[in-house]
Design a protein around this motif. Structure first.
Motif, PDB file in Angstrom:
ATOM      1  N   GLY A  21       0.832  -1.202   0.000  1.00 36.66           N
ATOM      2  CA  GLY A  21       0.000   0.000   0.000  1.00 36.66           C
ATOM      3  C   GLY A  21       0.865   1.250   0.000  1.00 36.66           C
ATOM      4  O   GLY A  21       0.724   2.132  -0.854  1.00 36.66           O
ATOM      5  N   THR A  48       5.685 -10.002  -1.874  1.00 34.57           N
ATOM      6  CA  THR A  48       5.163 -11.173  -1.131  1.00 34.57           C
ATOM      7  C   THR A  48       4.693 -12.349  -2.006  1.00 34.57           C
ATOM      8  O   THR A  48       4.830 -13.489  -1.570  1.00 34.57           O
ATOM      9  N   ASP A 329      -3.847  -3.975   4.113  1.00 35.29           N
ATOM     10  CA  ASP A 329      -4.430  -4.954   5.038  1.00 35.29           C
ATOM     11  C   ASP A 329      -4.953  -4.356   6.344  1.00 35.29           C
ATOM     12  O   ASP A 329      -5.762  -4.981   7.025  1.00 35.29           O
ATOM     13  N   TYR A 447       3.830 -12.806 -12.554  1.00 30.49           N
ATOM     14  CA  TYR A 447       4.554 -12.337 -11.370  1.00 30.49           C
ATOM     15  C   TYR A 447       5.877 -11.682 -11.737  1.00 30.49           C
ATOM     16  O   TYR A 447       6.316 -10.744 -11.083  1.00 30.49           O
TER      17      TYR A 447
HETATM   18  P1  FAD Z   1       2.425  -5.111   3.905  1.00 34.88           P
HETATM   19  O1  FAD Z   1       2.821  -5.338   2.495  1.00 34.88           O
HETATM   20  O2  FAD Z   1       2.447  -6.257   4.844  1.00 34.88           O
HETATM   21  O3  FAD Z   1       3.352  -3.958   4.480  1.00 34.88           O
HETATM   22  C1  FAD Z   1       3.249  -3.469   5.781  1.00 34.88           C
HETATM   23  C2  FAD Z   1       4.415  -2.541   6.033  1.00 34.88           C
HETATM   24  O4  FAD Z   1       4.250  -1.872   7.268  1.00 34.88           O
HETATM   25  C3  FAD Z   1       5.754  -3.262   6.112  1.00 34.88           C
HETATM   26  O5  FAD Z   1       6.721  -2.499   5.476  1.00 34.88           O
HETATM   27  C4  FAD Z   1       6.018  -3.318   7.597  1.00 34.88           C
HETATM   28  O6  FAD Z   1       7.392  -3.394   7.908  1.00 34.88           O
HETATM   29  C5  FAD Z   1       5.436  -1.983   8.035  1.00 34.88           C
HETATM   30  N1  FAD Z   1       5.033  -1.905   9.437  1.00 34.88           N
HETATM   31  C6  FAD Z   1       4.539  -2.887  10.223  1.00 34.88           C
HETATM   32  N2  FAD Z   1       4.294  -2.423  11.460  1.00 34.88           N
HETATM   33  C7  FAD Z   1       4.622  -1.119  11.444  1.00 34.88           C
HETATM   34  C8  FAD Z   1       4.593  -0.090  12.421  1.00 34.88           C
HETATM   35  N3  FAD Z   1       4.160  -0.314  13.667  1.00 34.88           N
HETATM   36  N4  FAD Z   1       5.027   1.137  12.078  1.00 34.88           N
HETATM   37  C9  FAD Z   1       5.466   1.391  10.817  1.00 34.88           C
HETATM   38  N5  FAD Z   1       5.514   0.455   9.859  1.00 34.88           N
HETATM   39  C10 FAD Z   1       5.089  -0.774  10.165  1.00 34.88           C
HETATM   40  N6  FAD Z   1      -1.653 -10.842  -2.395  1.00 34.88           N
HETATM   41  C11 FAD Z   1      -1.950 -10.887  -3.705  1.00 34.88           C
HETATM   42  O7  FAD Z   1      -2.724 -10.064  -4.184  1.00 34.88           O
HETATM   43  N7  FAD Z   1      -1.378 -11.818  -4.530  1.00 34.88           N
HETATM   44  C12 FAD Z   1      -0.495 -12.738  -4.067  1.00 34.88           C
HETATM   45  O8  FAD Z   1      -0.007 -13.579  -4.819  1.00 34.88           O
HETATM   46  C13 FAD Z   1      -0.160 -12.708  -2.684  1.00 34.88           C
HETATM   47  N8  FAD Z   1       0.711 -13.602  -2.178  1.00 34.88           N
HETATM   48  C14 FAD Z   1       1.035 -13.549  -0.846  1.00 34.88           C
HETATM   49  C15 FAD Z   1       1.940 -14.470  -0.342  1.00 34.88           C
HETATM   50  C16 FAD Z   1       2.271 -14.451   1.010  1.00 34.88           C
HETATM   51  C17 FAD Z   1       3.246 -15.448   1.551  1.00 34.88           C
HETATM   52  C18 FAD Z   1       1.691 -13.477   1.863  1.00 34.88           C
HETATM   53  C19 FAD Z   1       2.034 -13.431   3.323  1.00 34.88           C
HETATM   54  C20 FAD Z   1       0.775 -12.573   1.359  1.00 34.88           C
HETATM   55  C21 FAD Z   1       0.434 -12.595   0.003  1.00 34.88           C
HETATM   56  N9  FAD Z   1      -0.486 -11.695  -0.526  1.00 34.88           N
HETATM   57  C22 FAD Z   1      -0.774 -11.723  -1.863  1.00 34.88           C
HETATM   58  C23 FAD Z   1      -1.137 -10.682   0.332  1.00 34.88           C
HETATM   59  C24 FAD Z   1      -0.356  -9.370   0.284  1.00 34.88           C
HETATM   60  O9  FAD Z   1       1.018  -9.580   0.546  1.00 34.88           O
HETATM   61  C25 FAD Z   1      -0.898  -8.382   1.298  1.00 34.88           C
HETATM   62  O10 FAD Z   1      -2.259  -8.210   1.114  1.00 34.88           O
HETATM   63  C26 FAD Z   1      -0.162  -7.052   1.151  1.00 34.88           C
HETATM   64  O11 FAD Z   1       1.179  -7.196   1.524  1.00 34.88           O
HETATM   65  C27 FAD Z   1      -0.813  -5.957   1.972  1.00 34.88           C
HETATM   66  O12 FAD Z   1      -0.117  -4.775   1.777  1.00 34.88           O
HETATM   67  P2  FAD Z   1       0.076  -3.725   2.972  1.00 34.88           P
HETATM   68  O13 FAD Z   1       0.802  -2.570   2.403  1.00 34.88           O
HETATM   69  O14 FAD Z   1      -1.197  -3.505   3.660  1.00 34.88           O
HETATM   70  O15 FAD Z   1       0.980  -4.512   4.029  1.00 34.88           O
END
Ligand code: FAD
Ligand code: NAD
Length: 477
Positions: A21, A48, A329, A447
């Motif tokens: 995000g 991921t 998420d 990918y």
């Molecule tokens: P994330 O990508 O998890 O990033 C969160 C960020 O916040 C990280 O940088 C973390 O270090 C940081 N953070 C955490 N806590 C704090 C804090 N307290 N203060 C500041 N920063 C913080 N989705 C798909 O659409 N297709 C796929 O093929 C797919 N495969 C996946 C495979 C695996 C193994 C996993 C685990 C997930 C997969 N997903 C996939 C789901 C996808 O990875 C997540 O939905 C996505 O990463 C969400 O993005 P985000 O930015 O919300 O969180």
């Protein structure tokens, strides 16, 4: 760009996270509009979707990491990055508290950062549903250290199983690889692990051949609930051929060091509690709230009915606030918690924030022009100012007309082992559900094209080629 040099006339925009995000927001954000500060304990972006491949060494983890520093370097105006975890968001006082949680700490390792605007993109935590023993004995699969831990443990189990005089029961237990959670994470990992066994382990350590076994445990009646029915059947059939056991309608209730306790209903309808011994336990039962998000929700009355994450409106504004947005998420906008959703939300928010900055500057210009018009000495000057005002008002209306966020689903893809993948793809005309080896090539190319950078793309191709030619590395780091 030059060093980060905050401009007091601009608002401070703090972005929490360096995941799907936040990075997709930063990619499209015009950083000249704000004083931008990024806070995240992870100084890299992680692709991921290919993380399950890192648990067996099909891909090396560094091939799917992109340093946030090298990415931010290309922004027009410098961005400040702090490697830290945000431990608290003080909504009322517009302040975040940050901690350096890394091994090396300086004399200052906790401080605060004020913000005018905040984007929360901290992702989610691993769900355990309070089941005892999960954190102590299981491995999650969310971040790079998780994949490294699993890779190490697989080999540890194998080497320990082949230790001199190991009893047959113990050999069986050590080589029993249990995966809990039949969502895409659990399924993809089980497939990768079985590949590792079939292609490499069996070859290098033939004595484990009869005992190495992968079991996938799922509480619901089937795996991959978000996929089409025929793809669920195809996956279950493929797993059968790969000799991966699927235990559906089986709910894990307790985790001990060497076994799990799982409940299932037998043929007579009676609930049975079974002990399943394991060597490696991978826990992939989905997402839970991060404490920092839970705490923020408790400060905002409008969030009191929200359970799974920050409730946001159609512009991704955290409900009950005016200056906080959430993506990915940690936000609940009625979409699945996927990378696809998170990256579209990030890109949308970048556009919104760029437009808001334009709106601000047009409004300031408008105020100045009406001043000029009022004080103009001649009719000509007044008319000139009036003309400019009209043009600016038109531009302002255009800029302000940005519509709400709309998610466009491109489809779902998952690797299921033995060079097969399943895909539910959205076409203009409807949905295409397909599985098999051709889909696997599609999965690979999709990918690959989505990888963060050309460097990542080349590294992933090289890893795939290396695995093909030399097999996976079975040394335990
Ligand atoms: P994330 O990508 O998890 O990033 C969160 C960020 O916040 C990280 O940088 C973390 O270090 C940081 N953070 C955490 N806590 C704090 C804090 N307290 N203060 C500041 N920063 C913080 N989705 C798909 O659409 N297709 C796929 O093929 C797919 N495969 C996946 C495979 C695996 C193994 C996993 C685990 C997930 C997969 N997903 C996939 C789901 C996808 O990875 C997540 O939905 C996505 O990463 C969400 O993005 P985000 O930015 O919300 O969180
Ligand atoms: P998930 O929420 O999709 O699946 C977790 C599964 O665990 C559920 O089916 C649930 O019934 C089961 N479960 C929960 N508690 C259990 C218990 N005690 N015993 C047995 N089973 C139990 O989780 P995930 O697979 O980690 O995925 C998380 C998110 O990331 C999802 O939105 C998913 O779509 C996304 N993702 C997508 C891909 C892809 O598209 N290829 C890959 C990985 C993750």
């Amino acid at each position: 760009p030059a060093q980060y040099d905050p401009d007091p006339s601009k608002k401070t925009l703090v972005v929490l996270g360096t995941g799907w995000g936040a990075v997709s927001l930063l990619k499209k954000l015009d950083t000249e509009n704000y004083n931008v500060i990024v806070v995240s304990p992870r100084n890299y972006f992680l692709f991921t979707p290919l993380l399950p491949s890192c648990t067996t060494g099909t891909i090396e983890h560094r091939s799917i990491m992109e340093p946030i520093r090298s990415f931010l370097r290309h922004k027009k105006a410098a961005v400040k990055y702090y490697e830290a975890e945000c431990t608290k968001i003080d909504y009322e006082n517009k302040m975040i508290y940050i901690n350096d949680e890394s091994e090396i700490k300086g004399s200052t390792s906790a401080t605060e950062v004020p913000f005018d605007m905040l984007v929360v993109g901290v992702g989610a935590e691993n769900a355990t549903f309070g089941i005892p023993g999960v954190r102590e004995h299981g491995c999650f699969l969310k971040e790079v250290p998780d994949a490294q831990k699993i890779r190490k443990r697989i080999m540890d189990c194998v080497e320990t199983a082949t230790f001199k005089d190991q009893s047959p029961d113990e050999v069986k237990r050590l080589l029993h690889m249990v995966v809990v959670g039949g969502g895409p994470t659990g399924v993809e990992f089980a497939g990768e692990l079985q590949d590792f066994f079939e292609n490499d382990l069996r070859k290098w350590i033939p004595e484990i051949s009869n005992n190495f076994h992968v079991t996938l445990v799922e509480a619901l009646p089937n795996v991959l609930p978000m996929f089409s029915k025929n793809l669920i059947e195809y996956t279950e059939q493929t797993f059968k051929e790969e000799t991966i056991d699927i235990r559906t309608k089986t709910m894990v209730k307790r985790v001990e060091e060497k076994y799990i306790e799982a409940e299932y209903t037998d043929a007579s309808g009676k609930k049975v509690l079974e002990k399943i011994p394991y060597g490696l336990l991978v826990w992939a039962t989905g997402n839970a709230l991060k404490p920092v998000v839970k705490d923020l929700m408790s400060q905002i009355p409008a969030q009191k009915d929200s359970r799974r994450g920050l409730a946001v409106n159609e512009y991704l504004v955290v409900k009950g606030t005016e200056n906080i947005w959430a993506v990915g998420d940690c936000a609940i906008a009625n979409y699945a918690p996927t990378a696809q959703v998170a990256s579209q939300e990030g890109a949308f928010l970048a556009r919104l924030l760029n437009q808001m900055a334009k709106t601000d500057s047009i409004e300031t210009e408008l105020a100045e022009l009406s001043n000029v018009q009022e004080k103009a000495a001649s009719k000509d000057l007044r008319d000139e100012a009036f003309g400019k005002i009209k043009d600016l008002q038109k531009r302002l209306r255009r800029v302000k007309s940005i519509g709400p966020f709309e998610y466009s689903h491109q489809g779902s893809l998952a690797y299921i082992g033995s060079e097969k993948a399943v895909a539910d793809i959205s076409w203009l005309t409807g949905n295409l559900a397909t599985g098999g080896q051709l889909t696997y090539f599609f999965w690979r190319s999709a990918y690959l094209s989505m990888c963060f950078s050309t460097r990542n793309r080349i590294l992933v191709i090289m890893d795939w080629a290396k695995t093909q030619v030399f097999g996976r590395d079975v040394s335990r780091e």
